[in-house]
Design a protein around this motif. Structure first.
Motif, PDB file in Angstrom:
ATOM      1  N   ILE A  41      20.461   6.898  -8.975  1.00 53.46           N
ATOM      2  CA  ILE A  41      19.076   6.455  -9.026  1.00 53.46           C
ATOM      3  C   ILE A  41      18.995   5.307 -10.011  1.00 53.46           C
ATOM      4  O   ILE A  41      19.859   5.156 -10.878  1.00 53.46           O
ATOM      5  CB  ILE A  41      18.110   7.591  -9.415  1.00 53.46           C
ATOM      6  N   ASP A  42      17.987   4.486  -9.881  1.00 56.80           N
ATOM      7  CA  ASP A  42      17.808   3.333 -10.757  1.00 56.80           C
ATOM      8  C   ASP A  42      16.803   3.624 -11.855  1.00 56.80           C
ATOM      9  O   ASP A  42      15.836   4.336 -11.646  1.00 56.80           O
ATOM     10  CB  ASP A  42      17.322   2.121  -9.960  1.00 56.80           C
ATOM     11  N   TYR A  43      17.056   3.052 -13.000  1.00 51.96           N
ATOM     12  CA  TYR A  43      16.135   3.134 -14.128  1.00 51.96           C
ATOM     13  C   TYR A  43      15.146   1.986 -14.011  1.00 51.96           C
ATOM     14  O   TYR A  43      15.548   0.923 -13.590  1.00 51.96           O
ATOM     15  CB  TYR A  43      16.927   3.042 -15.433  1.00 51.96           C
ATOM     16  N   PRO A  44      13.914   2.075 -14.330  1.00 49.49           N
ATOM     17  CA  PRO A  44      13.235   3.238 -14.890  1.00 49.49           C
ATOM     18  C   PRO A  44      12.860   4.234 -13.799  1.00 49.49           C
ATOM     19  O   PRO A  44      12.523   3.848 -12.685  1.00 49.49           O
ATOM     20  CB  PRO A  44      11.980   2.653 -15.533  1.00 49.49           C
ATOM     21  N   TYR A  45      12.942   5.478 -14.127  1.00 51.65           N
ATOM     22  CA  TYR A  45      12.646   6.542 -13.181  1.00 51.65           C
ATOM     23  C   TYR A  45      11.142   6.677 -13.008  1.00 51.65           C
ATOM     24  O   TYR A  45      10.417   6.801 -13.980  1.00 51.65           O
ATOM     25  CB  TYR A  45      13.225   7.868 -13.651  1.00 51.65           C
ATOM     26  N   LYS A  46      10.686   6.665 -11.786  1.00 48.49           N
ATOM     27  CA  LYS A  46       9.246   6.821 -11.554  1.00 48.49           C
ATOM     28  C   LYS A  46       8.817   8.263 -11.786  1.00 48.49           C
ATOM     29  O   LYS A  46       7.730   8.519 -12.265  1.00 48.49           O
ATOM     30  CB  LYS A  46       8.881   6.385 -10.141  1.00 48.49           C
ATOM     31  N   GLN A  47       9.667   9.212 -11.408  1.00 51.15           N
ATOM     32  CA  GLN A  47       9.368  10.626 -11.606  1.00 51.15           C
ATOM     33  C   GLN A  47      10.636  11.303 -12.127  1.00 51.15           C
ATOM     34  O   GLN A  47      11.362  11.953 -11.377  1.00 51.15           O
ATOM     35  CB  GLN A  47       8.923  11.264 -10.302  1.00 51.15           C
ATOM     36  N   PRO A  48      10.936  11.164 -13.416  1.00 54.10           N
ATOM     37  CA  PRO A  48      12.204  11.679 -13.949  1.00 54.10           C
ATOM     38  C   PRO A  48      12.406  13.172 -13.754  1.00 54.10           C
ATOM     39  O   PRO A  48      13.539  13.625 -13.596  1.00 54.10           O
ATOM     40  CB  PRO A  48      12.157  11.319 -15.432  1.00 54.10           C
ATOM     41  N   GLU A  49      11.324  13.948 -13.717  1.00 56.64           N
ATOM     42  CA  GLU A  49      11.471  15.398 -13.560  1.00 56.64           C
ATOM     43  C   GLU A  49      11.978  15.785 -12.178  1.00 56.64           C
ATOM     44  O   GLU A  49      12.504  16.875 -11.990  1.00 56.64           O
ATOM     45  CB  GLU A  49      10.162  16.126 -13.879  1.00 56.64           C
ATOM     46  N   THR A  50      11.864  14.907 -11.200  1.00 56.86           N
ATOM     47  CA  THR A  50      12.336  15.208  -9.851  1.00 56.86           C
ATOM     48  C   THR A  50      13.448  14.262  -9.399  1.00 56.86           C
ATOM     49  O   THR A  50      13.800  14.243  -8.225  1.00 56.86           O
ATOM     50  CB  THR A  50      11.176  15.133  -8.837  1.00 56.86           C
ATOM     51  N   SER A  51      14.013  13.497 -10.302  1.00 58.96           N
ATOM     52  CA  SER A  51      14.975  12.465  -9.921  1.00 58.96           C
ATOM     53  C   SER A  51      16.237  13.026  -9.269  1.00 58.96           C
ATOM     54  O   SER A  51      16.858  12.351  -8.463  1.00 58.96           O
ATOM     55  CB  SER A  51      15.347  11.617 -11.130  1.00 58.96           C
ATOM     56  N   GLY A  52      16.640  14.223  -9.585  1.00 56.47           N
ATOM     57  CA  GLY A  52      17.835  14.805  -8.997  1.00 56.47           C
ATOM     58  C   GLY A  52      17.566  15.842  -7.931  1.00 56.47           C
ATOM     59  O   GLY A  52      18.488  16.503  -7.456  1.00 56.47           O
ATOM     60  N   SER A  53      16.325  15.985  -7.520  1.00 53.24           N
ATOM     61  CA  SER A  53      15.977  17.054  -6.592  1.00 53.24           C
ATOM     62  C   SER A  53      16.602  16.873  -5.210  1.00 53.24           C
ATOM     63  O   SER A  53      16.778  17.853  -4.490  1.00 53.24           O
ATOM     64  CB  SER A  53      14.457  17.184  -6.465  1.00 53.24           C
ATOM     65  N   PHE A  54      16.961  15.660  -4.833  1.00 53.78           N
ATOM     66  CA  PHE A  54      17.597  15.443  -3.536  1.00 53.78           C
ATOM     67  C   PHE A  54      18.819  16.337  -3.368  1.00 53.78           C
ATOM     68  O   PHE A  54      18.999  16.983  -2.335  1.00 53.78           O
ATOM     69  CB  PHE A  54      18.010  13.983  -3.362  1.00 53.78           C
ATOM     70  N   LEU A  55      19.646  16.403  -4.385  1.00 53.84           N
ATOM     71  CA  LEU A  55      20.863  17.211  -4.283  1.00 53.84           C
ATOM     72  C   LEU A  55      20.553  18.703  -4.194  1.00 53.84           C
ATOM     73  O   LEU A  55      21.320  19.450  -3.597  1.00 53.84           O
ATOM     74  CB  LEU A  55      21.785  16.944  -5.471  1.00 53.84           C
ATOM     75  N   ASP A  56      19.456  19.120  -4.761  1.00 53.25           N
ATOM     76  CA  ASP A  56      19.072  20.529  -4.698  1.00 53.25           C
ATOM     77  C   ASP A  56      18.557  20.932  -3.318  1.00 53.25           C
ATOM     78  O   ASP A  56      18.773  22.057  -2.879  1.00 53.25           O
ATOM     79  CB  ASP A  56      17.998  20.847  -5.734  1.00 53.25           C
ATOM     80  N   ILE A  57      17.862  20.023  -2.639  1.00 50.34           N
ATOM     81  CA  ILE A  57      17.213  20.384  -1.383  1.00 50.34           C
ATOM     82  C   ILE A  57      17.933  19.891  -0.132  1.00 50.34           C
ATOM     83  O   ILE A  57      17.614  20.314   0.964  1.00 50.34           O
ATOM     84  CB  ILE A  57      15.749  19.899  -1.367  1.00 50.34           C
ATOM     85  N   ALA A  58      18.903  18.998  -0.294  1.00 49.64           N
ATOM     86  CA  ALA A  58      19.613  18.463   0.875  1.00 49.64           C
ATOM     87  C   ALA A  58      20.440  19.558   1.553  1.00 49.64           C
ATOM     88  O   ALA A  58      20.919  20.488   0.902  1.00 49.64           O
ATOM     89  CB  ALA A  58      20.526  17.326   0.445  1.00 49.64           C
ATOM     90  N   ASP A  59      20.600  19.435   2.852  1.00 42.36           N
ATOM     91  CA  ASP A  59      21.381  20.387   3.634  1.00 42.36           C
ATOM     92  C   ASP A  59      22.866  20.058   3.480  1.00 42.36           C
ATOM     93  O   ASP A  59      23.461  19.401   4.330  1.00 42.36           O
ATOM     94  CB  ASP A  59      20.950  20.320   5.107  1.00 42.36           C
ATOM     95  N   LEU A  60      23.434  20.500   2.365  1.00 45.35           N
ATOM     96  CA  LEU A  60      24.829  20.222   2.026  1.00 45.35           C
ATOM     97  C   LEU A  60      25.532  21.521   1.655  1.00 45.35           C
ATOM     98  O   LEU A  60      24.907  22.443   1.144  1.00 45.35           O
ATOM     99  CB  LEU A  60      24.910  19.277   0.812  1.00 45.35           C
TER     100      LEU A  60
END
Length: 52
Positions: free
Chosen positions: A14-33
């Protein structure tokens, strides 16, 4: 991209500055992997590429 290139050719970033830092890594949590794919995309590819 995952189906075409494989997890060993993908990196999550992700690129800085984070627009929503509290959810910046949520993709990895919710992706079908799988756990292995998630780990590879999260840090495995970078570890290999940058020889960490």
């Amino acid at each position: 991209m995952l189906a075409e290139m494989g997890a060993d050719h993908l990196m999550y970033s992700i690129d800085y500055p984070y627009k929503q830092p509290e959810t910046s890594g949520s993709f990895l949590d919710i992706a079908d992997l799988t756990d292995e794919q998630r780990a590879q995309i999260a840090f495995g590819t970078a570890t290999t590429l940058f020889k960490l």
